[in-house]
Scaffold this motif. Structure first.
Motif, PDB file in Angstrom:
ATOM      1  N   GLU A 105     -17.008  48.785  20.234  1.00 11.30           N
ATOM      2  CA  GLU A 105     -16.248  48.746  18.984  1.00 11.30           C
ATOM      3  C   GLU A 105     -16.367  47.355  18.358  1.00 11.30           C
ATOM      4  O   GLU A 105     -16.244  46.333  19.030  1.00 11.30           O
ATOM      5  CB  GLU A 105     -14.781  49.064  19.256  1.00 11.30           C
ATOM      6  CG  GLU A 105     -13.918  49.080  18.008  1.00 11.30           C
ATOM      7  CD  GLU A 105     -12.448  49.283  18.320  1.00 11.30           C
ATOM      8  OE1 GLU A 105     -11.732  49.795  17.446  1.00 11.30           O
ATOM      9  OE2 GLU A 105     -12.025  48.910  19.430  1.00 11.30           O
TER      10      GLU A 105
ATOM     11  N   ARG B 182     -13.798  51.105  23.371  1.00 14.58           N
ATOM     12  CA  ARG B 182     -12.620  50.437  22.818  1.00 14.58           C
ATOM     13  C   ARG B 182     -11.716  49.935  23.935  1.00 14.58           C
ATOM     14  O   ARG B 182     -11.776  50.407  25.065  1.00 14.58           O
ATOM     15  CB  ARG B 182     -11.835  51.414  21.930  1.00 14.58           C
ATOM     16  CG  ARG B 182     -12.681  52.100  20.866  1.00 14.58           C
ATOM     17  CD  ARG B 182     -11.894  53.178  20.124  1.00 14.58           C
ATOM     18  NE  ARG B 182     -12.754  53.965  19.240  1.00 14.58           N
ATOM     19  CZ  ARG B 182     -13.072  53.629  18.007  1.00 14.58           C
ATOM     20  NH1 ARG B 182     -12.585  52.513  17.490  1.00 14.58           N
ATOM     21  NH2 ARG B 182     -13.865  54.390  17.277  1.00 14.58           N
ATOM     22  N   GLY B 183     -10.855  48.988  23.580  1.00 13.79           N
ATOM     23  CA  GLY B 183      -9.818  48.526  24.497  1.00 13.79           C
ATOM     24  C   GLY B 183     -10.345  47.638  25.601  1.00 13.79           C
ATOM     25  O   GLY B 183     -11.533  47.298  25.665  1.00 13.79           O
ATOM     26  N   ASP B 184      -9.437  47.271  26.505  1.00 13.00           N
ATOM     27  CA  ASP B 184      -9.778  46.343  27.583  1.00 13.00           C
ATOM     28  C   ASP B 184     -10.046  47.034  28.909  1.00 13.00           C
ATOM     29  O   ASP B 184     -10.380  46.374  29.896  1.00 13.00           O
ATOM     30  CB  ASP B 184      -8.636  45.335  27.780  1.00 13.00           C
ATOM     31  CG  ASP B 184      -8.470  44.419  26.574  1.00 13.00           C
ATOM     32  OD1 ASP B 184      -9.504  44.094  25.945  1.00 13.00           O
ATOM     33  OD2 ASP B 184      -7.322  44.051  26.266  1.00 13.00           O
ATOM     34  N   GLY B 185      -9.898  48.360  28.954  1.00  8.52           N
ATOM     35  CA  GLY B 185     -10.056  49.069  30.214  1.00  8.52           C
ATOM     36  C   GLY B 185     -11.470  49.582  30.431  1.00  8.52           C
ATOM     37  O   GLY B 185     -12.426  49.175  29.772  1.00  8.52           O
TER      38      GLY B 185
ATOM     39  N   THR C 220     -14.300  52.624  30.514  1.00  7.60           N
ATOM     40  CA  THR C 220     -14.680  53.879  29.875  1.00  7.60           C
ATOM     41  C   THR C 220     -15.823  54.491  30.672  1.00  7.60           C
ATOM     42  O   THR C 220     -16.886  53.870  30.811  1.00  7.60           O
ATOM     43  CB  THR C 220     -15.132  53.661  28.416  1.00  7.60           C
ATOM     44  OG1 THR C 220     -14.072  53.073  27.673  1.00  7.60           O
ATOM     45  CG2 THR C 220     -15.508  55.000  27.777  1.00  7.60           C
TER      46      THR C 220
ATOM     47  N   LYS D 214     -15.685  46.348  27.611  1.00  5.80           N
ATOM     48  CA  LYS D 214     -15.834  45.423  26.491  1.00  5.80           C
ATOM     49  C   LYS D 214     -15.964  44.005  27.056  1.00  5.80           C
ATOM     50  O   LYS D 214     -15.115  43.557  27.826  1.00  5.80           O
ATOM     51  CB  LYS D 214     -14.626  45.502  25.554  1.00  5.80           C
ATOM     52  CG  LYS D 214     -14.578  46.732  24.664  1.00  5.80           C
ATOM     53  CD  LYS D 214     -15.644  46.694  23.557  1.00  5.80           C
ATOM     54  CE  LYS D 214     -15.416  45.609  22.537  1.00  5.80           C
ATOM     55  NZ  LYS D 214     -14.257  45.822  21.670  1.00  5.80           N
TER      56      LYS D 214
ATOM     57  N   LYS E 220     -13.707  38.838  33.767  1.00  6.23           N
ATOM     58  CA  LYS E 220     -13.487  40.288  33.845  1.00  6.23           C
ATOM     59  C   LYS E 220     -14.522  40.971  34.737  1.00  6.23           C
ATOM     60  O   LYS E 220     -14.167  41.748  35.628  1.00  6.23           O
ATOM     61  CB  LYS E 220     -13.529  40.865  32.430  1.00  6.23           C
ATOM     62  CG  LYS E 220     -13.187  42.325  32.306  1.00  6.23           C
ATOM     63  CD  LYS E 220     -13.186  42.708  30.821  1.00  6.23           C
ATOM     64  CE  LYS E 220     -12.672  44.105  30.593  1.00  6.23           C
ATOM     65  NZ  LYS E 220     -12.614  44.420  29.144  1.00  6.23           N
TER      66      LYS E 220
END
Length: 249
Positions: free
Chosen positions: A130, A159-162, A164, A174, A230
């Motif tokens: 994204e 999308r997001g920090d988790g 997929t 991400k 991360k």
């Protein structure tokens, strides 16, 4: 079916510069030399303005990776020349695959050395981060980006920090910093955990020593370090950088 990961095109980079009405090419084998160090040799400094105006060009080949499992996933199909001159086709043929056998295309980001050859996979599902299309438009223009989006199949934006899940044993994360929408993959492959880093980790030195390119602005460096934190939490057994050979951390 066990999931496997293989680099089918390894990275390399030529540099070039304009001098006396000609383009002069330079090559170094070490990835650190190919990037910032060759610029220093050519007398290019960051205070001379944007890199695109610095009279130093790139002909980079990035890591292209094949993931085989429930589906065949191709990560970062490569630059225009890799596709145009059928090098990517040959790389897939060496694995007894054709373009038609690829089920999903993943681009870690949309820089041309990683993503230009996507045009050879029309109607294939496309996984991208994204926010990446905004960066893509800034480089290539909205009309070109919209045309490429229309030629592809379903587009999944991470999308997001988790995590997929792309398919069994493969997750996308991400990892902004190199670009706004950059993503990386974690693959559980044959008792190994593999990080497909893209340009979140361009070289081994970036992963081990956090010696990122001197061209990154402050915010990008902050994002790169957060993204590296991360992915390192996954403790990968193998790291595949965007512009260096795979290594075991």
């Amino acid at each position: 079916m066990k999931t496997s990961v293989e680099v089918i095109i390894h990275p390399v980079c030529l540099r070039f510069s304009y001098h006396n009405n000609e383009i002069v090419y330079m090559f170094a084998s070490n990835p650190e030399q190919q990037l910032d160090e060759m610029e220093k040799l050519m007398g290019v400094e960051t205070d001379q303005g944007p890199i695109f105006d610095s009279n130093v060009g790139f002909l980079p080949v990035a890591s292209t990776i094949l993931i085989r499992g429930e589906k065949n996933i191709l990560v970062d199909p490569g630059n225009h020349h890799i596709g145009f001159y059928s090098m990517l086709k040959r790389a897939l043929n060496s694995k007894n695959l054709t373009y038609e056998d690829i089920d999903i295309i993943v681009t870690t980001h949309t820089h041309a050395d990683h993503a230009a050859a996507i045009v050879h996979f029309r109607d294939k599902p496309w996984v991208i981060g994204e926010g990446e299309f905004k960066d893509f438009e800034a480089i290539e223009g909205k009309e070109i980006v919209e045309a490429k989006k229309k030629m592809m199949g379903d587009i999944t934006e991470i999308r997001g920090d988790g995590e997929t899940e792309i398919m069994k044993d493969v997750i996308a994360l991400k990892t902004p910093g190199h670009t706004s929408g950059h993503i990386s993959l974690i693959v559980n492959s044959e008792n190994k955990k593999v990080l497909i880093a893209g340009d979140q980790t361009m070289t081994r030195s970036e992963y081990i020593n956090r010696t990122f390119s001197r061209w990154y602005p402050k915010q990008n460096l902050l994002d790169l370090n957060k993204s590296l934190d991360k992915v390192q939490k996954y403790k990968p057994d193998l790291v595949i950088p965007g512009h260096d050979r795979p290594f075991c951390p």
